[in-house]
Design a protein around this motif. Structure first.
Motif, short mmCIF file in Angstrom:
data_model
loop_
_atom_site.label_atom_id
_atom_site.label_comp_id
_atom_site.label_asym_id
_atom_site.label_seq_id
_atom_site.Cartn_x
_atom_site.Cartn_y
_atom_site.Cartn_z
N ARG A 100 0.85 -1.19 0.00
CA ARG A 100 0.00 0.00 0.00
C ARG A 100 0.89 1.24 0.00
O ARG A 100 1.98 1.22 0.57
CB ARG A 100 -0.90 0.02 1.24
CG ARG A 100 -1.83 -1.17 1.39
CD ARG A 100 -2.59 -1.08 2.70
NE ARG A 100 -3.42 -2.23 2.93
CZ ARG A 100 -4.69 -2.35 2.54
NH1 ARG A 100 -5.26 -1.33 1.90
NH2 ARG A 100 -5.37 -3.44 2.77
N ARG A 101 0.41 2.30 -0.54
CA ARG A 101 1.22 3.51 -0.65
C ARG A 101 1.54 4.13 0.70
O ARG A 101 2.50 4.88 0.81
CB ARG A 101 0.54 4.53 -1.56
CG ARG A 101 0.47 4.03 -3.01
CD ARG A 101 0.83 5.07 -4.02
NE ARG A 101 0.91 4.46 -5.35
CZ ARG A 101 2.02 4.34 -6.04
NH1 ARG A 101 3.17 4.75 -5.53
NH2 ARG A 101 2.01 3.78 -7.24
N GLU A 102 0.74 3.82 1.73
CA GLU A 102 1.08 4.34 3.06
C GLU A 102 2.19 3.54 3.73
O GLU A 102 2.72 3.95 4.76
CB GLU A 102 -0.16 4.37 3.96
CG GLU A 102 -0.79 3.03 4.24
CD GLU A 102 -1.99 2.77 3.34
OE1 GLU A 102 -2.93 2.10 3.79
OE2 GLU A 102 -1.97 3.25 2.19
N PHE A 103 2.57 2.37 3.14
CA PHE A 103 3.71 1.61 3.66
C PHE A 103 5.02 2.30 3.25
O PHE A 103 5.05 3.09 2.31
CB PHE A 103 3.74 0.19 3.08
CG PHE A 103 2.60 -0.71 3.50
CD1 PHE A 103 1.66 -0.30 4.43
CD2 PHE A 103 2.48 -1.97 2.96
CE1 PHE A 103 0.62 -1.14 4.81
CE2 PHE A 103 1.46 -2.81 3.33
CZ PHE A 103 0.51 -2.40 4.26
N GLU A 104 6.08 1.96 3.94
CA GLU A 104 7.41 2.36 3.48
C GLU A 104 7.68 1.68 2.13
O GLU A 104 7.24 0.56 1.89
CB GLU A 104 8.48 1.93 4.49
CG GLU A 104 8.42 2.68 5.81
CD GLU A 104 8.82 4.14 5.67
OE1 GLU A 104 9.65 4.43 4.79
OE2 GLU A 104 8.29 4.98 6.44
N LYS A 105 8.41 2.37 1.26
CA LYS A 105 8.78 1.76 -0.01
C LYS A 105 9.57 0.47 0.23
O LYS A 105 10.49 0.45 1.04
CB LYS A 105 9.60 2.73 -0.86
CG LYS A 105 8.80 3.92 -1.36
CD LYS A 105 9.64 4.80 -2.27
CE LYS A 105 8.81 5.96 -2.82
NZ LYS A 105 9.61 6.83 -3.73
N GLY A 106 9.20 -0.57 -0.47
CA GLY A 106 9.88 -1.85 -0.32
C GLY A 106 9.34 -2.73 0.78
O GLY A 106 9.69 -3.90 0.86
N ALA A 107 8.45 -2.18 1.62
CA ALA A 107 7.92 -2.93 2.77
C ALA A 107 6.69 -3.72 2.36
O ALA A 107 5.55 -3.36 2.67
CB ALA A 107 7.59 -1.98 3.92
N VAL A 108 6.89 -4.78 1.60
CA VAL A 108 5.77 -5.59 1.11
C VAL A 108 5.34 -6.59 2.18
O VAL A 108 6.13 -6.98 3.05
CB VAL A 108 6.15 -6.33 -0.19
CG1 VAL A 108 6.55 -5.33 -1.26
CG2 VAL A 108 7.25 -7.34 0.04
N LYS A 109 4.09 -6.99 2.12
CA LYS A 109 3.54 -7.96 3.06
C LYS A 109 2.78 -9.03 2.29
O LYS A 109 2.61 -8.93 1.08
CB LYS A 109 2.60 -7.26 4.05
CG LYS A 109 3.28 -6.19 4.90
CD LYS A 109 2.30 -5.55 5.89
CE LYS A 109 2.98 -4.47 6.71
NZ LYS A 109 2.04 -3.85 7.69
N LYS A 124 -3.24 2.63 -5.45
CA LYS A 124 -2.75 2.85 -4.09
C LYS A 124 -2.46 1.54 -3.38
O LYS A 124 -1.84 1.51 -2.33
CB LYS A 124 -3.77 3.67 -3.29
CG LYS A 124 -3.94 5.09 -3.81
CD LYS A 124 -4.90 5.90 -2.96
CE LYS A 124 -5.02 7.32 -3.48
NZ LYS A 124 -5.98 8.13 -2.67
N ILE A 125 -2.93 0.44 -3.98
CA ILE A 125 -2.62 -0.90 -3.50
C ILE A 125 -2.30 -1.76 -4.72
O ILE A 125 -3.04 -1.72 -5.72
CB ILE A 125 -3.81 -1.55 -2.76
CG1 ILE A 125 -4.43 -0.62 -1.73
CG2 ILE A 125 -3.39 -2.86 -2.09
CD1 ILE A 125 -5.76 -1.12 -1.18
N LEU A 131 8.74 -8.63 -7.44
CA LEU A 131 8.06 -7.72 -8.37
C LEU A 131 7.33 -6.62 -7.61
O LEU A 131 7.45 -5.43 -7.96
CB LEU A 131 7.07 -8.50 -9.24
CG LEU A 131 6.15 -7.67 -10.14
CD1 LEU A 131 6.97 -6.82 -11.10
CD2 LEU A 131 5.19 -8.58 -10.90
N ILE A 132 6.57 -6.98 -6.59
CA ILE A 132 5.82 -5.97 -5.83
C ILE A 132 6.79 -5.00 -5.16
O ILE A 132 6.56 -3.78 -5.15
CB ILE A 132 4.91 -6.64 -4.79
CG1 ILE A 132 3.91 -7.57 -5.47
CG2 ILE A 132 4.19 -5.60 -3.95
CD1 ILE A 132 3.00 -6.88 -6.45
N ARG A 133 7.89 -5.52 -4.63
CA ARG A 133 8.88 -4.63 -3.99
C ARG A 133 9.49 -3.67 -5.02
O ARG A 133 9.64 -2.48 -4.76
CB ARG A 133 9.98 -5.45 -3.33
CG ARG A 133 11.09 -4.58 -2.71
CD ARG A 133 12.12 -5.38 -1.94
NE ARG A 133 11.54 -5.92 -0.72
CZ ARG A 133 11.31 -7.21 -0.51
NH1 ARG A 133 11.60 -8.10 -1.45
NH2 ARG A 133 10.79 -7.62 0.63
#
Length: 290
Positions: free
Chosen positions: A33-42, A265-266, A274-276
């Motif tokens: 999500r865009r409110e996450f830190e960049k690279g912080a995928v879950k 935004k998500i 890829l997502i990261r």
């Protein structure tokens, strides 16, 4: 499961039947999500992604709830699940799908509703149509009518309920005759990934535009596409009502994923890397770039 007389409040705007086609081998998706830190995928399951409480619920003046729109979408999704499964099986077998009149009509309706039912698309449409001004006008009329009838014109949450109900009613509007006529003249372009190490992502605002490499060199005009599975996206053919398969290489897949990410935004998909990468490299430009 919730009892039958108590419909689920959690409404998916990207259906779970589609999200499963983007999931990893364990049935879950990597997301950011865009409110996450960049690279912080879950990572999570399809049930928890792309959903909001009571998104398609009408609420009357006494608090009663009408979930007819969610029920309608659920029926479309049931047919859509079989449509996508069959389409994917045929394409992966190296064959070209043959659609009858009913399948073409269903695809037009599915495409129409799917592109406009998400919160991001709703907000973009509302901005283009000056929806807030229309709601203010309606709100003033409702307040006046309530005052005359002895009801509280300053009821808490009244304007929000008017806005929400207007959005739901707009979502219930079927495609007009001109839209249906246009859809009946379109063909179906199928963009297929062959490399199993590459994949499409799904975003919270479906449908994006990208340029495609032309056989003789150069690039096409911007063309809309909609990822249906991790390895298959579709779009309209404007020159013929047929199905055309287009194999996309790694560079084209990247262009398409970037196009999906810029308006989202998500984002979610089957590849953590890829997502990261997209979270690090792709800024948000809005549903309709300014």
């Amino acid at each position: 499961m919730p009892p039958k007389n108590n419909p689920p409040r959690r409404h998916h705007f990207i259906p779970q039947m589609m999200l499963r086609h983007f999931a990893d081998d364990d049935g879950q998706l990597w997301f950011w999500r865009r409110e996450f830190e960049k690279g912080a995928v879950k990572k999570t399951g399809t049930k928890l992604l792309f959903a909001e409480n009571d998104l398609y619920t009408l609420v009357d003046a006494d608090g009663g709830k009408d979930v007819a729109l969610e029920t309608f979408f659920a029926k479309i999704e049931g047919i859509g699940a079989r449509f996508i499964d069959d389409l994917a099986d045929i394409i992966r077998a190296g064959e070209t799908p043959k659609l009858d009149g009913g399948a073409w009509d269903f695809w037009g309706d599915f495409f129409y509703y799917h592109l406009k039912r998400t919160p991001g698309a709703i907000d973009a449409f509302a901005e283009q149509m000056d929806f807030d001004a229309k709601i203010e006008e309606t709100f003033a009329k409702v307040q006046e009518a309530r005052g005359k009838s002895g009801r509280d014109p300053a009821e808490p949450g009244l304007k929000e309920r008017i806005y929400k109900n207007a959005v739901v009613m707009a979502q219930r509007m079927p495609p007009g005759q001109e839209v249906r006529k246009a859809f009946r003249e379109f063909g179906l372009a199928v963009y297929r990934i062959i490399d199993p190490k590459k994949s499409f992502v799904v975003g919270d605002v479906p449908g994006a535009v990208a340029r495609f490499s032309l056989p003789g060199g150069g690039m096409s005009h911007e063309t809309m596409f909609l990822p249906l599975t991790w390895d298959i996206a579709v779009g309209h053919l404007t020159h013929s009502r047929k199905v055309e398969i287009v194999t996309v290489d790694r560079d084209q897949v990247r262009r398409m994923n970037v196009a999906s990410t810029t308006r989202s935004k998500i984002i979610a998909g089957r590849s953590e890397a890829l997502i990261r990468s997209l979270s690090l490299d792709v800024p948000y430009t809005g549903v309709v770039p300014r």
